[in-house]
Design an enzyme around this catalytic site. Sequence first.
Site, PDB file in Angstrom:
ATOM      1  N   GLU A 115       0.839  -1.207   0.000  1.00 27.81           N
ATOM      2  CA  GLU A 115       0.000   0.000   0.000  1.00 27.81           C
ATOM      3  C   GLU A 115       0.873   1.256   0.000  1.00 27.81           C
ATOM      4  O   GLU A 115       0.610   2.205  -0.744  1.00 27.81           O
ATOM      5  CB  GLU A 115      -0.956   0.005   1.194  1.00 27.81           C
ATOM      6  CG  GLU A 115      -1.901  -1.187   1.270  1.00 27.81           C
ATOM      7  CD  GLU A 115      -2.634  -1.512  -0.021  1.00 27.81           C
ATOM      8  OE1 GLU A 115      -2.778  -0.624  -0.864  1.00 27.81           O
ATOM      9  OE2 GLU A 115      -3.046  -2.673  -0.186  1.00 27.81           O
ATOM     10  N   HIS A 219      -4.716  -6.704 -10.823  1.00 33.20           N
ATOM     11  CA  HIS A 219      -4.216  -7.628  -9.796  1.00 33.20           C
ATOM     12  C   HIS A 219      -4.004  -9.028 -10.350  1.00 33.20           C
ATOM     13  O   HIS A 219      -3.620  -9.934  -9.633  1.00 33.20           O
ATOM     14  CB  HIS A 219      -5.192  -7.705  -8.617  1.00 33.20           C
ATOM     15  CG  HIS A 219      -5.337  -6.437  -7.861  1.00 33.20           C
ATOM     16  ND1 HIS A 219      -6.294  -5.492  -8.163  1.00 33.20           N
ATOM     17  CD2 HIS A 219      -4.637  -5.932  -6.820  1.00 33.20           C
ATOM     18  CE1 HIS A 219      -6.183  -4.468  -7.334  1.00 33.20           C
ATOM     19  NE2 HIS A 219      -5.193  -4.702  -6.516  1.00 33.20           N
TER      20      HIS A 219
HETATM   21  N1  ASN Z   1      -5.754  -3.644  -1.890  1.00 26.70           N
HETATM   22  C1  ASN Z   1      -5.879  -3.147  -3.236  1.00 26.70           C
HETATM   23  C2  ASN Z   1      -4.517  -2.728  -3.726  1.00 26.70           C
HETATM   24  O1  ASN Z   1      -3.775  -2.065  -3.043  1.00 26.70           O
HETATM   25  C3  ASN Z   1      -6.800  -2.015  -3.314  1.00 26.70           C
HETATM   26  C4  ASN Z   1      -7.014  -1.675  -4.725  1.00 26.70           C
HETATM   27  O2  ASN Z   1      -7.689  -2.353  -5.451  1.00 26.70           O
HETATM   28  N2  ASN Z   1      -6.409  -0.602  -5.188  1.00 26.70           N
HETATM   29  O3  ASN Z   1      -4.172  -3.061  -4.824  1.00 26.70           O
HETATM   30 ZN    ZN Z   2      -2.301  -2.603  -4.998  1.00 28.69          ZN
END
Ligand code: ASN
Ligand code: ZN
Length: 297
Positions: A115, A219
Amino acid sequence: LKKPSKNKMQMEVYDCHQTTNLTTADLIWDTKDNQKVTSVAGKNVIRGGKASWDFYHDLFDRNSIDNRGLVIKQYVHYDKGMDNAYWDGRRMVYGDGDGIVFSSFTSDIDVIGHELTHGVTENESNLDYAGQPGALNESFSDVFGMMIKQRYYNQDVKKSNWLIGEKVLIGPKYALRSMKAPGTAYIKHPELGDDPQPATMDNYQDLPDTENGDWGGVHINSGIPNFAFYVTAFNIGGYAWEKAGRIWYAVLTDSNLKNDAGFIDVKNLTVQHAEKLFGLNSSEVKAVTQGWLEAKV
Ligand code: ASN
Ligand code: ZN
């Protein structure tokens, strides 16, 4: 002898008491008073935030997220059982998880480092959060989050299991992502099914640029550059942050890394910086080339 930097970490930790109101959150710890913190989530983010600040400061002489001494603000117990954590452009925010599938999102140092690194990326190349640049944005967060954890626990490339979020996703066989073997972080999970990450470009997932499509799989396709980094670091050996990490940091902070960069651009920049740092025909350059080759980029 290197002159010791005069920069000092500044951090504030707030408790949202399971609400979504940041303005009424209680300050439970800061670097000025060092109050005693009883909340586990609070202790976790202090530890993870310190590990992240130390990483960037000690290795790269970086003065916080923006390199200008930004106060690291971390908000814990956000909302009721929120299954996420994020950088919102100014601060880090962590949910407690539902307690069944996910535990507190403060549980792993790599997630905290992930983060915080979104903040670093935003202040440097500001990679678009969609498609290939988005997957690179995600990958830089995993790469640095992983190294922050490895350095905190003194793990070399062989000792590390290269798992992101191994405590956040509940269950001994589960983690959020695997950098060593993308697509294997969880298999037949009762709620989540199978880890969808590809490790190689031939399995790149073309997904819609919507929330449901994970903004083009940011992701998901991050597995590909993650795997390239893993192979590079593993082949160089030792501690990932000493060589592979220097190359990736040079790319992350290079003004030639544009906000719409694709995987090939980062591949070329990592080779360029490895040549500059370690020499044209160095084993490090070969490791970088091999990393992207195995990721089929
Ligand atoms: N936990 C996720 C990330 O840091 C939050 C998001 O989708 N941006 O990637
Ligand atoms: Zn992220």
